[in-house]
Design a protein around this motif. Sequence first.
Motif, mmCIF file in Angstrom:
data_model
loop_
_atom_site.group_PDB
_atom_site.id
_atom_site.type_symbol
_atom_site.label_atom_id
_atom_site.label_comp_id
_atom_site.label_asym_id
_atom_site.label_seq_id
_atom_site.Cartn_x
_atom_site.Cartn_y
_atom_site.Cartn_z
ATOM 1 N N LEU A 184 0.844 -1.189 0.000
ATOM 2 C CA LEU A 184 0.000 0.000 0.000
ATOM 3 C C LEU A 184 0.882 1.243 0.000
ATOM 4 O O LEU A 184 1.808 1.357 0.814
ATOM 5 C CB LEU A 184 -0.884 0.030 1.256
ATOM 6 N N LEU A 185 0.592 2.187 -0.907
ATOM 7 C CA LEU A 185 1.317 3.453 -0.960
ATOM 8 C C LEU A 185 0.320 4.590 -0.917
ATOM 9 O O LEU A 185 -0.668 4.577 -1.663
ATOM 10 C CB LEU A 185 2.170 3.548 -2.231
ATOM 11 N N HIS A 186 0.593 5.588 -0.062
ATOM 12 C CA HIS A 186 -0.361 6.684 0.099
ATOM 13 C C HIS A 186 0.375 7.937 0.531
ATOM 14 O O HIS A 186 1.309 7.879 1.334
ATOM 15 C CB HIS A 186 -1.409 6.320 1.158
ATOM 16 N N GLY A 187 -0.044 9.088 0.011
ATOM 17 C CA GLY A 187 0.569 10.361 0.362
ATOM 18 C C GLY A 187 -0.211 11.094 1.432
ATOM 19 O O GLY A 187 -1.443 11.059 1.454
ATOM 20 N N THR A 188 0.509 11.794 2.317
ATOM 21 C CA THR A 188 -0.153 12.518 3.396
ATOM 22 C C THR A 188 -0.885 13.759 2.902
ATOM 23 O O THR A 188 -1.750 14.284 3.592
ATOM 24 C CB THR A 188 0.865 12.949 4.459
ATOM 25 N N ALA A 189 -0.557 14.250 1.705
ATOM 26 C CA ALA A 189 -1.220 15.431 1.157
ATOM 27 C C ALA A 189 -2.387 15.069 0.241
ATOM 28 O O ALA A 189 -2.877 15.914 -0.509
ATOM 29 C CB ALA A 189 -0.212 16.301 0.400
ATOM 30 N N VAL A 238 3.241 2.037 3.020
ATOM 31 C CA VAL A 238 4.204 3.112 2.797
ATOM 32 C C VAL A 238 3.434 4.430 2.763
ATOM 33 O O VAL A 238 2.585 4.623 1.897
ATOM 34 C CB VAL A 238 4.969 2.922 1.468
ATOM 35 N N ILE A 239 3.721 5.302 3.710
ATOM 36 C CA ILE A 239 3.086 6.609 3.768
ATOM 37 C C ILE A 239 4.123 7.650 3.369
ATOM 38 O O ILE A 239 5.127 7.831 4.044
ATOM 39 C CB ILE A 239 2.530 6.894 5.167
ATOM 40 N N VAL A 240 3.885 8.317 2.269
ATOM 41 C CA VAL A 240 4.844 9.268 1.709
ATOM 42 C C VAL A 240 4.467 10.680 2.164
ATOM 43 O O VAL A 240 3.428 11.212 1.777
ATOM 44 C CB VAL A 240 4.865 9.200 0.167
ATOM 45 N N GLU A 241 5.308 11.261 2.986
ATOM 46 C CA GLU A 241 5.053 12.599 3.494
ATOM 47 C C GLU A 241 5.050 13.619 2.346
ATOM 48 O O GLU A 241 5.979 13.686 1.552
ATOM 49 C CB GLU A 241 6.120 12.987 4.519
ATOM 50 N N GLY A 242 3.960 14.375 2.275
ATOM 51 C CA GLY A 242 3.876 15.450 1.298
ATOM 52 C C GLY A 242 3.387 15.048 -0.077
ATOM 53 O O GLY A 242 3.152 15.919 -0.923
ATOM 54 N N ALA A 243 3.188 13.772 -0.325
ATOM 55 C CA ALA A 243 2.743 13.336 -1.654
ATOM 56 C C ALA A 243 1.240 13.549 -1.797
ATOM 57 O O ALA A 243 0.469 13.243 -0.892
ATOM 58 C CB ALA A 243 3.092 11.873 -1.890
ATOM 59 N N PRO A 244 0.789 14.058 -2.948
ATOM 60 C CA PRO A 244 -0.635 14.321 -3.163
ATOM 61 C C PRO A 244 -1.352 13.084 -3.679
ATOM 62 O O PRO A 244 -0.775 11.996 -3.771
ATOM 63 C CB PRO A 244 -0.603 15.417 -4.230
ATOM 64 N N HIS A 245 -2.611 13.279 -4.020
ATOM 65 C CA HIS A 245 -3.337 12.220 -4.707
ATOM 66 C C HIS A 245 -2.809 12.134 -6.137
ATOM 67 O O HIS A 245 -2.472 13.148 -6.760
ATOM 68 C CB HIS A 245 -4.833 12.534 -4.730
#
Length: 340
Positions: A244-249, A275-282
Amino acid sequence: GFSVRVLYSSSRPPPRLGTQPRVGIQLASVMGFAATLSFAGAMDAYRKEVDVDYLGSGRAEKADLYLPRNISSGRRTPAVVIIHGGGWTKGDKGSAREINIGTNLALNGYVAMSINYTLATRGGDDIPWPRNLYDCKTAVRWLRANAERLGVDPNRIGVIGGSAGGQLAAMVAVAGPEAGLEPPGPYPEFSSRVQCAVVLYGPADLAHWKDIPAWRRTRAEDPDLYRVSSPVTWTDSADPPILLLHGTADDIVPVDQSERFAAVLSGNKVEHKLVIVEGAPHTFDLQPKQQDLRPLVLSFLDKHLSEQGVPVIGTIGFGAGGQAAREEGTHVTLPKKAPR
């Protein structure tokens, strides 16, 4: 700063720069980022078949195939189905993200199949569910039916999707025959099971998200529709590994959707990685500006789809920003992307 939180660590070694073939080719990625590939003849490393009829006569939805050329004769390669996003109402197999994913997979020795599938018609009252899932599962069946021609190993097939495509990819992974969501045809003699899944910012618990216009009904009007189309509903201990990959933004699908899914996977003891990517958008591909995610995704696919976890072909150099993860116990910290 940049950080990534991960559950379950990866074992893929860092790509070693300077050990690849001598010709460096600068390719502009389809999302506007540049990736330096130290790969001799990279432009000839794969071929593409477009608008392949995988759903049978009378269907307008087609597939694009990305087929690697540098596979040893007689060797079967793994395959990955790519499912586009677009809110179940729009999107295309040839969109920028899907081209980025398909190209990167083919350059690393995977057969990639990017599909179009049933969408809700604009202004109509038709509900695309579960026909959209049927199409995705049929793509897996089609790969097995055509495994001999494509040189695909039918026992090593994965799926990847983003946003709405992430929900569908997750459903392909977790909804087995017991869910009653198998397509009636074509290719009913072949299994639609996959061996792993990569879900990019996909909604997983629709009842705890929002009313979906494409579903034509609200959660209050038809709670069972939202329950049945939620990956968390069907998760059990028999499910394949899931990344799972996801952005905090992300302002469209909140990151708690992936966190909810990860919690259910953990409760059922399903191997997974969040995986949570800080600052990544949709909406990002494998090369968001925050971090090159190709080493992480390819290491996951190699582990679960390649023979004995060995990379399908020699590793492509990803540049300083694409270093592999550094393990710290059960968490992994990806180094901050190097400046250009």
